[in-house]
Design an enzyme around this catalytic site. Structure first.
Site, PDB file in Angstrom:
ATOM      1  N   SER A  96       0.815  -1.218   0.000  1.00  0.00           N
ATOM      2  CA  SER A  96       0.000   0.000   0.000  1.00  0.00           C
ATOM      3  C   SER A  96       0.849   1.268   0.000  1.00  0.00           C
ATOM      4  O   SER A  96       1.473   1.593  -0.988  1.00  0.00           O
ATOM      5  CB  SER A  96      -0.970  -0.047   1.182  1.00  0.00           C
ATOM      6  N   ASP A 238      -3.151   6.317  -3.115  1.00  0.00           N
ATOM      7  CA  ASP A 238      -1.987   5.679  -2.489  1.00  0.00           C
ATOM      8  C   ASP A 238      -1.461   4.602  -3.452  1.00  0.00           C
ATOM      9  O   ASP A 238      -1.966   4.458  -4.563  1.00  0.00           O
ATOM     10  CB  ASP A 238      -2.357   5.106  -1.107  1.00  0.00           C
TER      11      ASP A 238
HETATM   12 MG    MG Z   1      -3.726   1.183   0.202  1.00  0.00          MG
END
Ligand code: MG
Length: 464
Positions: A96, A238
């Site tokens: 992430s 992100d």
């Molecule tokens: Mg993420």
């Protein structure tokens, strides 16, 4: 839980998270999510292909087939797992928003939601025990499939008012952070006739533009572009594009809790009522906004999988957290950066510029603080602090939350770091600061008391 944290298994590639771990965990995943096929996708990190190969080898050695979807946003993989009937689970290789040297393994249930803690602990048990592989003639096969991204985009477009967005002739600046959104989000904008410029739009696992966490500090280039006044909306994702944050037409970063409050209100207006689900750490602005539109808020412990599952249980219309993780029940029960992008375009087309819309949301002052605290001590803090709380309404859904007529305080252990977090919110900054200070002192005292006792014990043992 030893291996799975709040967002799957995370670690530095080729150190903790090496190919051996991934292969062995692949087998455990097949045991829990089998019989397969199991879909797998990855972000742009340079270690992601190695980990896809190792996890897939583990899965196939158990006799399950693997469907490789390539580089995709996490919510696109989740949609594929949910929609394709015979697929029995999914694996996302991503860390992430963590720095480039990290990577992660995140597991998805057959219904497209993130795996439950029970499923993850079953995987850890199989990992520990080791799994017996299948015979040579039952080994699974691997098929690469293209088109999962288009199915995801189609599904997003079917959940917004496309003609209204097209008619609004919006101009957007999009920051993909060199992550998994580099193909899907520009394609969504194109199909909505939005004029746009992209920054950090090349897939690059070293994240050369900025760190992949879409914080205000990391988005300075996007804010500068927006300050030129050439765009209606700035959008950033992100690294794995399950989250989405926004910058207004004047170059101002929109804090996540205000965006959550605004979208919660829009959802309740659209459905003419309904329940919004959010974590106990969310701003009162969310509740105020939802109630002003005739809806109600249901609070859960912090964490998007918990919020998503609660939404399914109580038929919540919308949910999310202040970090840009937004869940749209009509689309799928997971954080969805692409859907958030399209929904905000729809809101701007319908209600006007974001800064004007945000004027509807009450302003709160939220203080976020943390005390360093050993993991072993964390569980002892809440009971001790609770004994010192004299007024306010106490709630222990997640850590300790104390509500007052003019604000609230939340104390909760971090799930990922040796810290105890302190949140304090009020419309009055002085009140929020005073309570943050008071509760910090209580946490520090509880932490010190424990440490002192531990030291005395050690000393006695030493002198025996
Ligand atoms: Mg993420």
């Amino acid at each position: 839980m030893k291996m799975f944290g709040t967002n799957g298994i995370r670690g530095v590639a080729n150190e903790y998270l090496d190919a051996d771990l991934a292969l062995r965990m692949g087998r455990a995943i097949a045991k829990v999510l089998g019989p397969g096929p199991i879909a797998i996708a990855r972000d742009t990190r340079i270690s992601s292909q190695m980990l896809v190969s190792a996890v897939s080898a583990g899965i196939m050695s158990m006799g399950a087939d693997v469907v490789d979807l390539g580089m995709l946003p996490t919510p696109a993989l989740q949609m594929f797992v949910k929609r394709v009937e015979d697929v029995t689970g999914g694996v996302m290789i991503t860390a992430s928003h963590n720095p480039p040297k990290f990577n992660g393994i995140k597991c998805i249930s057959a219904d497209g939601t993130e795996c439950s803690k029970e499923q993850e602990s079953a995987m850890e048990e199989w990992y520990e025990k080791g799994c017996e592989t299948c015979g040579w003639d039952s080994i699974g096969c691997m098929e690469s499939i293209t088109g999962a991204d288009m199915a995801y985009i189609d599904s997003i477009l079917s959940n917004v008012n496309v003609p209204a967005i097209k008619d609004a002739k919006l101009k957007v600046c999009l920051d993909c952070a060199n992550g998994a959104s580099v193909h899907t989000s520009p394609a969504i904008l194109e199909m909505l006739d939005v004029e746009f410029d992209v920054i950090n739009g090349e897939p690059d696992g070293m994240f050369p533009g900025h760190e992949s966490e879409p914080t205000e500090d990391n988005l300075s280039e996007l804010k500068e572009r927006m300050a030129t006044g050439r765009y209606d909306l700035g959008i950033a994702h992100d690294g794995d594009a399950d989250r989405c944050v926004f910058v207004d037409r004047n170059g101002r970063y929109v804090p996540g809790d205000r965006m959550l409050a605004l979208l919660s209100k829009r959802a309740v207006q659209f459905y003419e009522g309904g329940i919004v689900v959010t974590g106990v750490s969310s701003s009162m602005a969310v509740q105020d906004a939802v109630e002003s539109a005739g809806g109600t808020v249901d609070y859960t412990a912090v964490g998007s999988p918990i919020i998503a599952r609660r939404m399914m249980e109580i038929d919540g219309v919308f949910g999310g957290e202040e970090n840009g993780g937004l869940i749209f029940a009509d689309h799928q029960y997971c954080r969805d950066g692409g859907m958030a992008l399209a929904k905000v375009l729809e809101a701007v087309a319908k209600y006007g510029p974001l800064d004007e819309q945000l004027a509807e949301i009450p302003e709160y002052c939220t203080i976020k603080d943390a005390v360093m605290c050993d993991d072993a001590v964390k569980a002892t803090i809440v009971p001790k602090v609770m004994a010192s709380v004299k007024d306010g309404r106490v709630n222990t859904l997640d850590g300790l939350r104390v509500d007052y007529d003019d604000g609230w305080v939340l104390l909760r252990p971090s799930g990922t770091e040796p810290k105890f977090r302190i949140y304090s919110e009020s419309k009055d900054r002085a009140v929020a600061e005073r309570r943050a200070k008071e509760f910090r002192a209580l946490v520090e005292a509880a932490n010190r008391a424990r440490t002192r006792r531990y030291k005395v014990k050690t000393k006695r043992t030493f002198f025996k």
